[in-house]
Structure formats: structure tokens, C-alpha cells
Design an enzyme around this catalytic site. Structure first.
Site, PDB file in Angstrom:
ATOM      1  N   ALA A  14       0.808  -1.225   0.000  1.00 51.63           N
ATOM      2  CA  ALA A  14       0.000   0.000   0.000  1.00 51.63           C
ATOM      3  C   ALA A  14       0.838   1.270   0.000  1.00 51.63           C
ATOM      4  CB  ALA A  14      -0.944   0.003   1.197  1.00 51.63           C
ATOM      5  N   ASP A  63       7.747  -7.621   4.821  1.00 49.57           N
ATOM      6  CA  ASP A  63       7.980  -8.419   3.622  1.00 49.57           C
ATOM      7  C   ASP A  63       6.917  -9.509   3.634  1.00 49.57           C
ATOM      8  OD1 ASP A  63       8.783 -10.286   1.738  1.00 49.57           O
ATOM      9  OD2 ASP A  63      10.907 -10.188   2.262  1.00 49.57           O
ATOM     10  N   ASN A  90      -2.559  -7.316  -1.322  1.00 45.55           N
ATOM     11  CA  ASN A  90      -2.359  -6.626  -2.596  1.00 45.55           C
ATOM     12  C   ASN A  90      -0.916  -6.638  -3.090  1.00 45.55           C
ATOM     13  OD1 ASN A  90      -3.092  -4.478  -4.724  1.00 45.55           O
ATOM     14  ND2 ASN A  90      -1.524  -3.447  -3.502  1.00 45.55           N
ATOM     15  N   TYR A 158       4.720 -15.024 -13.736  1.00 44.55           N
ATOM     16  CA  TYR A 158       3.721 -14.112 -13.162  1.00 44.55           C
ATOM     17  C   TYR A 158       2.322 -14.718 -13.245  1.00 44.55           C
ATOM     18  CZ  TYR A 158       1.017  -9.806 -12.447  1.00 44.55           C
ATOM     19  OH  TYR A 158       0.130  -8.869 -11.974  1.00 44.55           O
ATOM     20  N   LYS A 162      -0.284 -15.801 -10.135  1.00 47.92           N
ATOM     21  CA  LYS A 162      -1.620 -15.225  -9.999  1.00 47.92           C
ATOM     22  C   LYS A 162      -2.707 -16.288 -10.128  1.00 47.92           C
ATOM     23  CE  LYS A 162      -0.349 -10.984  -9.250  1.00 47.92           C
ATOM     24  NZ  LYS A 162      -0.561 -10.360  -7.921  1.00 47.92           N
TER      25      LYS A 162
END
Length: 297
Positions: A14, A63, A90, A158, A162
Site C-alpha cells: 500500500a 515483507d 495486494n 507471473y 496469480k
């Protein structure tokens, strides 16, 4: 979740970009926000912005790939606010240049999965048991990507990380219904953040190795189109507020709004862009085409 006001939210990654947008949108709705980022000064700066909305705030360094760091975040959040009703996992990274899965090193794969998947799982393992014992509505938002919904050459590490987030989230959604905890998967398209400079977060050895990686575009140029005229890509001066496709960059400023809507409506999936229906349809056509037919007895 019928109302966000008075709740406490934890948002990882964030310190900028989408995470900052989510944190500020939650604060605007009246939630206390714990701002978490691996870059401490950024976390504290966004926490100060959150406080300007007249709500409680806390900026913490963590982390997400380290379970102990997330456990420390939870302890600090519960010490200050006594409960957490909203969790936004996030934080995420990516690799540049795009590379074939065989050219991504073991360190590349390990780094990607540790942050993008284990970072989300660490959030679940740490917060879910406490949230289950908290009365009232709760909600979890896990940031995935539109890359998990379609097939992208050169983006295997990646996309795999995800897709793992999707699998965890979809199962968790079914499990946590029993405990009044909603779960949304956030699938942003192209959003202009610092994620393309994720290598700044690598250790020096790993970062130095990135300059020697063969780009996926090199294979394409060598095999499919050996002579390619170099063309300058013209970037728009201002990112559009309403994108026309999944690959058109937008500012992160609106992403928090989409997440708020997803929480309030308990949406299983949250999007920022129009869906690339041709790519998604192609994947599902392959799935539908694989359904076996049995001979009549």
C-alpha cells in the site's frame, strides 16, 4: 459487507499505486487503515494521508513473503484497533523483460511465488483464524491479475503465481461463507504503477542477473519475424479514465473505487478493464472442447 465505516482494514503493498488507492478509498469510507509495504517510508507516508480522512492509521514495514513479518503486522493491528474486518492482500511483483518459462531462473520463480502467492497465503494463515472469531461481516480481497484469465507468452511465472492466488481465493470463498467472511479476487488490467520496476526489490545478485535474460520478444523476432523495423511507441500524455481494452494503461487512482464496490457487493471477482473476451473465450473453448463424448450403449 453493508458498511465499511468503523471497520479496520489491512492493506499490503500500500505504499503506492493500487495499494495506496485502496487504502485511501477505504479511509474515505470511514475505515481505519493499516498501511503495509516493504518500503517503510512509503508505508508511513500513505498512513499520514489516511489520517487526513479523520480515521485511525498505522504504517508498517513488512515483507509479505515472510510469515513472521505478517504475524507482526497482525499483532500491531490488533493491539491498536482490537479487530480487523477487511484484509487486502495486494502486494505483488513482476519480471521484466518478459521471458520464456525455461529462461526464468529458479530464483526468478522462487521470488515470484514467494511474494505473489505466499504473500497472499501468509495473509490468510495469519488473519483468517482471528477474523473467524470476530463477530459481524468481514471481507478479504486478494489481488490477482487479468493475466490469470488468459494465456500470455513470456509471462509464465507471473501468470502462474496469480493463477495460484485464484485457486486459493476461490476455495477460500466457499469455505469462509460459513464464517460471514466474503472473498473477492481482484483482476486488474494494465494499471500504471511501479510494478514494472519490481527488480528494485531484488537482492543485488538477482537484480544483476536480469540484464542477461533473453527477452521473449527476441524469440518472436528470430523465429516469426526475423526482420523487424524499429518503431517508437508513443505513450499517451494522460491515461484515460475509461479504458477501451484490457491492455490500455489507466491511472491507479480509480482502482480503490472498484475494490470498495467489490467489498460492499461481495463480488467474487473485481475488474478494472473491459475483458479480453477473445482470449478468454479461446481458453474456455479449449476446455469445452475437451469434454469427452461416450459411445451409446
Amino acid at each position: 459487507m453493508k458498511e465499511i465505516k468503523g471497520k479496520t482494514a489491512v492493506v499490503t503493498g500500500a505504499g503506492g499505486g493500487m495499494g495506496r488507492s485502496i487504502a485511501l478509498a477505504l479511509a474515505n469510507e470511514g475505515a481505519n487503515v493499516v498501511v503495509v509495504d516493504i518500503e517503510e517510508e512509503l508505508a508511513k507516508a500513505v498512513a499520514a494521508e489516511v489520517a487526513e480522512y479523520g480515521v485511525g492509521s498505522l504504517g508498517l514495514k513488512a515483507d509479505v513473503s515472510k510469515l513472521k513479518d505478517i504475524e507482526a503486522v497482525a499483532d500491531a493491528a490488533y493491539d491498536k484497533f482490537k479487530s480487523v474486518e477487511i484484509l487486502c492482500n495486494n502486494a505483488g511483483v513482476t519480471l521484466r523483460p518478459f521471458r520464456a518459462h525455461w529462461d526464468a531462473s529458479y530464483e526468478d520463480w522462487n521470488w515470484m511465488m514467494n511474494i505473489n502467492f505466499w504473500g497472499v497465503l501468509n495473509g490468510h494463515l495469519t488473519f483468517v483464524p482471528r477474523m473467524m472469531n470476530t463477530p459481524g461481516e468481514k471481507h478479504i480481497v486478494n489481488t490477482s491479475s487479468m493475466a490469470s484469465l488468459m494465456d500470455i507468452a513470456g509471462h509464465a511465472a507471473y501468470s502462474a503465481s496469480k493463477a495460484a492466488v485464484d485457486g486459493l481465493s476461490n476455495s477460500a470463498r466457499e469455505e469462509l461463507k460459513l464464517f460471514d467472511i466474503g472473498v473477492s479476487v481482484f483482476h486488474p488490467g494494465a494499471v500504471r504503477t511501479r510494478i514494472t520496476t519490481s527488480d528494485r526489490l531484488m537482492d543485488e545478485k538477482h537484480k544483476s542477473e536480469q540484464k542477461y535474460v533473453k527477452s521473449w520478444s527476441d524469440y518472436v523476432n528470430e523465429i516469426s519475424n526475423p526482420i523487424v523495423e524499429s518503431k517508437k511507441v508513443v505513450e499517451p500524455e494522460i491515461d484515460p479514465d475509461v479504458p477501451t481494452n484490457a491492455f490500455e494503461y489507466i491511472s491507479p487512482k480509480h482502482t480503490g473505487m472498484f475494490v470498495i464496490e467489490g467489498i460492499l457487493k461481495n463480488k467474487p471477482h473485481i475488474m478494472t478493464h473491459p475483458l479480453p473476451m477473445d482470449k478468454i473465450q479461446s481458453r474456455f473453448d479449449g476446455i469445452l472442447g475437451a469434454v469427452p463424448t461416450y459411445p451409446e450403449s
